[in-house]
Write a protein that holds these residues in place. Structure first.
Motif, PDB file in Angstrom:
ATOM      1  N   ASN A  25       0.926  -1.076  -0.049  1.00  0.00           N
ATOM      2  CA  ASN A  25       0.117   0.155   0.105  1.00  0.00           C
ATOM      3  C   ASN A  25       0.723   1.303   0.055  1.00  0.00           C
ATOM      4  O   ASN A  25       0.670   2.166   0.620  1.00  0.00           O
ATOM      5  N   SER A 102     -11.705   6.350   7.031  1.00  0.00           N
ATOM      6  CA  SER A 102     -10.582   5.106   7.314  1.00  0.00           C
ATOM      7  C   SER A 102      -9.014   5.956   7.988  1.00  0.00           C
ATOM      8  O   SER A 102      -8.573   5.144   8.629  1.00  0.00           O
ATOM      9  N   SER A 134      -4.053   2.092   5.404  1.00  0.00           N
ATOM     10  CA  SER A 134      -4.840   3.001   4.429  1.00  0.00           C
ATOM     11  C   SER A 134      -3.845   4.279   4.312  1.00  0.00           C
ATOM     12  O   SER A 134      -3.611   4.807   5.186  1.00  0.00           O
TER      13      SER A 134
END
Ligand code: DP6
Length: 320
Positions: A25, A102, A134
């Motif tokens: 991510n 988030s 996130s």
């Protein structure tokens, strides 16, 4: 074994849209945000070997859909040989509707789970763990104006101006409380794969970051307004040109945009930004917040407005 943390959402002025490594991510671009003060998520994590499996309660209801993402984050912080956890999350604003829930949720989750596990991690480590869950959550660990830089194989996040040096207000116009149809993570992947504007977006981001950094250093509201609106509309243009197109706005979002532009033409220091949802965030000077709120509240389709100042990063509230 039990800890409670509190974190605020943040609003990006120079946006993160796209991942260069979806496994870890890692974002494709750097970003600059402001951390809010009045909106928050409070997260309690209890590690309990008597539990058969992990439990997640969000605003009073069991949430099976979000549970796997929360479990991955707990594994990242505590390792996958950890005890089962009972996670209870409570937010004072609508979640999953483009209000950066988030960001506050996962930044609070890493702080609470690290403390529940008896760990003593640095803010940089916590930010990196939050970012794995996130991307925008990494910024909610820090106060005021925050920059997330993309380094070779990691992110580096820091506060570039504390709240007391440039207190601004954010007026949020809520145009729907329904959850969005597509998550930002899935949508940005569609943009990366299909939008003809995506590569230019990534290439140009450093120009926008430099402009915003200089405006923040000089406390130059007008320059910040110009670059933030430009960057926001550019991100949405990337989305609109994706296949299928990603359109988060509704007609009230557009009407709110017009209201903000009109106020600015009347000399009010205000600009808008919009994330992966139909809510509009108007950033203004504190002395203008009532005028901006009244104008947005009177706009057709706006169901609610909220005001927040800028605030501190995620904090540990209790641990036992
Ligand atoms: C439009 O942080 O929600 O709000 O890393 O997949 O969880 P994931 O994405 P997320 O994306 C935020 C996108 C944005 C812009 C921003 O906050 O910078």
């Amino acid at each position: 074994m039990r800890a409670i943390a509190k974190a605020q959402p943040n609003i990006a002025l120079i946006k993160y849209w796209g991942k260069r490594d979806s496994g870890r991510n890692l974002p494709a671009v750097g970003s600059i945000s402001i951390t809010l003060a009045e909106l928050f998520t409070e997260m309690s994590v209890k590690l309990d070997e008597s539990l058969d499996s992990d439990q997640l309660i969000v605003n009073g209801n069991a949430d099976e859909r979000l549970l796997p993402r929360v479990q991955r984050c707990l594994d990242d912080v505590l390792g996958n040989r950890r005890k089962a956890a009972r996670v209870v999350s409570q937010s004072n604003f609508p979640i999953a509707a483009g209000l950066a829930s988030s960001a506050s949720a996962f930044s609070a989750l890493v702080v609470a789970s690290a403390a529940a596990g008896g760990q003593n991690r640095t803010t940089a480590e916590l930010a990196s763990l939050a970012g794995q869950a996130s991307g925008s959550a990494a910024r909610s660990l820090y106060e005021g104006f925050v920059e997330l830089e993309n380094c070779d194989d990691h992110i580096s996040v820091k506060s570039i101006r504390p709240v007391d040096e440039w207190p601004l207000s954010v007026v949020i116009a809520i145009t729907t409380t329904s959850a969005k149809a597509i998550s930002s993570g899935d949508a940005m992947e569609i943009s990366r794969q299909t939008s003809p504007f995506y590569s230019r977006w990534v290439e140009q981001q450093s120009v926008d970051l430099n402009a915003a950094r200089s405006a923040i250093a000089a406390r130059d509201f007008e320059q910040l307004a110009l670059i933030a609106e430009h960057n926001c509309l550019k991100m949405h243009s990337v989305m609109w040109a994706s296949r299928p197109p990603i359109i988060y706005w509704n007609t009230a979002t557009l009407d709110c945009m017009q209201v903000v532009r009109e106020l600015r033409s009347q000399g009010v220091a205000v600009f808008f930004t919009i994330d992966a949802g139909p809510q509009l965030k108007a950033v203004c000077l504190p002395e203008d917040e009532s005028r901006v709120q009244d104008a947005l509240a009177a706009t057709a389709g706006v169901c609610n407005t909220m005001i927040s100042g800028l605030g501190a990063g995620a904090t540990l509230v209790a641990s036992e």
